[in-house]
Scaffold this active site. Structure first.
Site, short mmCIF file in Angstrom:
data_model
loop_
_atom_site.label_atom_id
_atom_site.label_comp_id
_atom_site.label_asym_id
_atom_site.label_seq_id
_atom_site.Cartn_x
_atom_site.Cartn_y
_atom_site.Cartn_z
N LEU A 96 11.20 -20.68 -4.47
CA LEU A 96 10.81 -19.55 -4.17
C LEU A 96 9.17 -19.52 -4.71
O LEU A 96 9.18 -19.80 -5.91
CB LEU A 96 11.09 -18.34 -4.14
CG LEU A 96 10.03 -16.76 -3.68
CD1 LEU A 96 9.56 -16.75 -2.37
CD2 LEU A 96 10.67 -15.60 -3.83
N ASP B 133 0.94 -1.48 0.29
CA ASP B 133 -0.38 0.32 0.06
C ASP B 133 0.41 0.91 -0.52
O ASP B 133 1.59 1.28 0.68
CB ASP B 133 -1.07 -0.18 1.48
CG ASP B 133 -1.81 0.78 1.01
OD1 ASP B 133 -2.27 1.84 -0.02
OD2 ASP B 133 -2.60 1.33 2.01
N HIS C 194 2.90 3.37 -9.30
CA HIS C 194 2.46 1.86 -9.52
C HIS C 194 3.82 1.41 -10.38
O HIS C 194 3.73 0.79 -9.98
CB HIS C 194 1.04 1.43 -9.38
CG HIS C 194 -0.40 2.14 -9.36
ND1 HIS C 194 -0.36 1.78 -7.89
CD2 HIS C 194 -1.21 2.94 -9.43
CE1 HIS C 194 -1.52 2.07 -7.72
NE2 HIS C 194 -1.88 2.88 -8.62
C1 FPP Z 1 -1.93 0.20 -3.22
O1 FPP Z 1 -1.50 1.77 -2.79
C2 FPP Z 1 -1.63 -0.81 -4.36
C3 FPP Z 1 -2.40 -0.71 -5.54
C4 FPP Z 1 -3.82 -0.63 -5.69
C5 FPP Z 1 -1.70 -1.83 -6.49
C6 FPP Z 1 -0.53 -3.02 -6.04
C7 FPP Z 1 -0.06 -2.85 -7.82
C8 FPP Z 1 1.33 -3.29 -8.09
C9 FPP Z 1 2.99 -2.49 -7.21
C10 FPP Z 1 1.80 -4.03 -9.25
C11 FPP Z 1 1.38 -4.84 -9.61
C12 FPP Z 1 2.85 -5.97 -8.72
C13 FPP Z 1 3.14 -6.53 -9.23
C14 FPP Z 1 3.91 -7.75 -8.13
C15 FPP Z 1 3.43 -6.89 -11.12
P1 FPP Z 1 -2.57 2.32 -3.16
O2 FPP Z 1 -3.32 3.17 -4.45
O3 FPP Z 1 -3.68 2.28 -2.25
O4 FPP Z 1 -1.89 3.59 -2.18
P2 FPP Z 1 -2.60 4.73 -1.67
O5 FPP Z 1 -3.48 3.71 -0.60
O6 FPP Z 1 -1.50 5.30 -1.63
O7 FPP Z 1 -3.88 5.89 -2.52
#
Ligand code: FPP
Length: 246
Positions: free
Chosen positions: A127, A16, A33
């Site tokens: 892994l 997050d 992201h």
């Molecule tokens: C949360 O941050 C993150 C997500 C909803 C997306 C996570 C996805 C990735 C890191 C990419 C895919 C992963 C791999 C393994 C390739 P948020 O957007 O909720 O952040 P915020 O709470 O600050 O708004």
């Protein structure tokens, strides 16, 4: 089904804070992201050098469909790019990739990339990296309960063991208890992630945004885990935590 500690531990991560990381730098959320994918890649690489044998990453929850379509699209675009660029390297490093979550709402191109990565790394065993996509733990448990009910109807006297194994098996392909659950980004909640599997997980919440989480932070999390006493409802700590506080 506690992990066999001699075989390593299961770490699950709620990645997050990408959006806030980007906004804090005056960048669009997608930049967060993108940085988050880089962190995921580094964490997987580093996990190979630790006692972690299974790593489950929460990449897209079933509730994330509520985000603006452009953001959703860019997350899936990043996922496909990640799989295109990293799958072969993962295979060479002994990483097996699996996905948990619903598959019926994913775009065919995304699904194809996921299935191809699963096939390409199927023989790897150093892994296991499970990526949760369109994942909802409640939905998984509900589905498992429905499957178990069907089973019970089909067979007049199902043994409780068979129902239980059906229940466990239906939650994910190969469900396994989480030993350590890490959430970055400062929030202290589970957000519908591995609720069944985390019944006895050690929880670790950090204020760091996911793109800032690095190898040293993972090491520190493992050290913190090694200091926890796990009693599973009993009175004495269950022996052996494989993490050396190196
Ligand atoms: C949360 O941050 C993150 C997500 C909803 C997306 C996570 C996805 C990735 C890191 C990419 C895919 C992963 C791999 C393994 C390739 P948020 O957007 O909720 O952040 P915020 O709470 O600050 O708004």
């Amino acid at each position: 089904m506690q992990s066999n500690v001699t075989n390593g531990i299961h770490v699950a991560i709620i990645m997050d804070g990408n959006g806030r990381w980007a906004e804090g730098r005056g960048l669009p959320r997608i930049a967060g992201h993108r940085a988050g994918v880089t962190t995921a890649r580094r964490v997987v690489e580093h996990a190979l050098t630790t006692c972690i044998r299974r790593l489950t990453l929460y990449a897209f929850s079933s509730d994330n469909w509520r985000r603006p379509p452009a953001e959703v699209q860019s997350i899936f675009w990043l996922l496909r790019a990640f799989l295109r660029l990293e799958t072969e390297r993962m295979r060479q490093r002994g990483v097996r990739l699996r996905f948990i979550g619903r598959r019926d709402r994913l775009a065919p191109m995304v699904l194809k990339a996921m299935e191809s990565a699963e096939r390409a790394t199927a023989q790897s065993s150093r892994l296991l990296v499970c990526v949760a996509i369109d994942y909802s733990s409640r939905q998984a448990i509900e589905q498992a309960a429905l499957n178990a009910t069907d089973d019970a109807k089909a067979c007049e006297t199902p043994s409780s063991n068979s129902v239980r194994s059906k229940l466990l098996g239906a939650i994910t392909a190969e469900t396994e208890d989480v030993d350590l659950l890490i959430r970055t980004g400062g929030e202290k909640r589970l957000s519908d992630f591995l609720l069944w599997e985390s019944a006895y997980a050690e929880l670790l919440f950090t204020d760091q945004m996911w793109p800032d989480f690095d190898e040293a932070d993972l090491d520190e999390a493992l050290r913190e885990f090694s200091r926890r006493q796990r009693r599973y409802g009993g009175l004495s700590a269950v022996a052996s935590n494989p993490v050396s506080a190196a």
